[in-house]
Design a protein around this motif. Structure first.
Motif, short mmCIF file in Angstrom:
data_model
loop_
_atom_site.label_atom_id
_atom_site.label_comp_id
_atom_site.label_asym_id
_atom_site.label_seq_id
_atom_site.Cartn_x
_atom_site.Cartn_y
_atom_site.Cartn_z
N VAL A 88 -7.14 -1.10 -5.83
CA VAL A 88 -6.36 -2.06 -5.05
C VAL A 88 -4.88 -1.66 -5.03
O VAL A 88 -4.23 -1.65 -3.98
N VAL A 89 -4.35 -1.29 -6.18
CA VAL A 89 -2.93 -0.92 -6.26
C VAL A 89 -2.65 0.35 -5.46
O VAL A 89 -1.58 0.50 -4.87
N ASP A 94 -0.28 1.67 2.17
CA ASP A 94 -0.90 1.43 3.48
C ASP A 94 -0.79 -0.03 3.90
O ASP A 94 -0.61 -0.33 5.09
N VAL A 95 -0.89 -0.93 2.92
CA VAL A 95 -0.89 -2.36 3.24
C VAL A 95 0.50 -2.82 3.67
O VAL A 95 0.64 -3.69 4.55
N LEU A 96 1.54 -2.26 3.10
CA LEU A 96 2.90 -2.71 3.40
C LEU A 96 3.28 -2.48 4.87
O LEU A 96 4.22 -3.10 5.36
N GLN A 97 2.56 -1.59 5.55
CA GLN A 97 2.85 -1.32 6.95
C GLN A 97 2.07 -2.23 7.90
O GLN A 97 2.18 -2.09 9.11
N ILE A 103 -1.27 -8.30 4.04
CA ILE A 103 -0.54 -8.17 2.78
C ILE A 103 -0.89 -9.32 1.83
O ILE A 103 -1.05 -9.13 0.62
N SER A 104 -1.07 -10.53 2.38
CA SER A 104 -1.44 -11.68 1.55
C SER A 104 -2.83 -11.50 0.96
O SER A 104 -3.06 -11.80 -0.22
N LEU A 105 -3.77 -11.01 1.77
CA LEU A 105 -5.12 -10.76 1.26
C LEU A 105 -5.09 -9.71 0.16
O LEU A 105 -5.80 -9.83 -0.85
N THR A 187 -12.53 -6.39 2.60
CA THR A 187 -12.03 -6.93 3.86
C THR A 187 -10.72 -6.27 4.27
O THR A 187 -10.52 -5.93 5.44
N VAL A 188 -9.84 -6.04 3.31
CA VAL A 188 -8.58 -5.36 3.59
C VAL A 188 -8.83 -3.93 4.05
O VAL A 188 -8.24 -3.44 5.02
N LEU A 189 -9.74 -3.23 3.35
CA LEU A 189 -10.05 -1.85 3.74
C LEU A 189 -10.65 -1.79 5.15
O LEU A 189 -10.32 -0.90 5.94
N GLY A 190 -11.53 -2.74 5.46
CA GLY A 190 -12.11 -2.77 6.80
C GLY A 190 -11.08 -3.01 7.88
O GLY A 190 -11.11 -2.38 8.95
N SER A 191 -10.12 -3.90 7.61
CA SER A 191 -9.07 -4.16 8.59
C SER A 191 -8.18 -2.95 8.79
O SER A 191 -7.78 -2.63 9.92
N ILE A 192 -7.88 -2.25 7.70
CA ILE A 192 -7.06 -1.03 7.82
C ILE A 192 -7.79 0.04 8.61
O ILE A 192 -7.22 0.72 9.47
N ALA A 193 -9.10 0.18 8.34
CA ALA A 193 -9.87 1.20 9.06
C ALA A 193 -9.97 0.88 10.54
O ALA A 193 -9.86 1.77 11.39
#
Length: 222
Positions: A88-89, A94-97, A103-105, A187-193
């Motif tokens: 996660v860390v 990637d999440v900050l962009q 970012i909340s998730l 869920t976060v990984l799927g959204s990024i992909a």
């Protein structure tokens, strides 16, 4: 033993166990006081007292075996939770962009993973209060020894049962946190992909060029 009860007792007890990592060796709280034994065992015969002592020994052995199994599983869970936390860390750049909801998730997943690690580690380091008989003190007890030992076993098993029940609850909560943290992280990984593989919008000139059979290249000056 200290007792935590009332509203949100399970959540407060879990947080207490997590904070107890910074105070190793402290007696951990439970959900309730051990059930007291109110019946007098003196009228029991010698055979009945012997049977009571044997059953008490078996129950104490089972409680210790249960604690060993819970701590073994907590060690494996702590390893999994640490690996999840590292994963996660590592996705923070990637999440900050991304959008603030993503970012909340990510923050929720990271917090749950950290709590799972702390809960599993607290099971390994916390002091479990289990009943045991000190032979030296038992030899100095009242006569007859058999009735005194039988009464001691009756009181000790209730303490161990409450301790095992509390540690098992903390372990179950840690497992739940790991599962929820993993689901949110996926869920976060799927959204990024999905956002990475989505087609980029084309301007009008590119669309016109794509619909025609060929696009003429600009002529170079002579």
């Amino acid at each position: 033993m200290p007792v935590i009860s009332g509203r949100f007792a399970e959540a407060r007890l879990y947080l207490y166990y997590c904070v107890a990592l910074f105070h190793p060796g402290r007696t951990m709280p439970t959900f309730a006081e051990p059930e007291p034994h109110t019946r007098d065992i003196l009228p029991l015969s010698d055979d009945e007292l012997t049977l009571l002592i044997e059953e008490g020994r078996r129950q104490l052995d089972r409680q210790m075996a249960d604690m060993d199994r819970i701590r073994t599983r907590a060690g494996a869970l702590a390893t999994v939770a640490l690996a999840l936390t590292a994963a996660v860390v590592s996705k923070l750049p990637d999440v900050l962009q991304r959008h603030w909801t993503l970012i909340s998730l990510w923050g929720v997943s990271c917090a749950l993973a950290f709590l799972a690690v702390a809960g599993a580690a607290s099971i390994l380091s916390a002091r479990a209060v289990l009943g045991r008989i000190d032979t030296r003190l038992a030899a100095q007890g009242l006569r007859p020894l058999r009735s005194d030992l039988a009464e001691a076993y009756v009181e000790l098993v209730s303490t161990g049962e409450e301790t095992v029940r509390t540690f098992l609850t903390v372990f179950r909560d840690a497992v739940t946190l790991v599962v929820v943290a993993a689901l949110v992280f996926f869920t976060v990984l799927g959204s990024i992909a999905l956002s990475t593989t989505s087609p980029t919008p084309m301007n009008g000139k590119e669309k016109k060029c794509q619909t025609s059979t060929s696009c003429s290249a600009p002529l170079s000056p002579k």
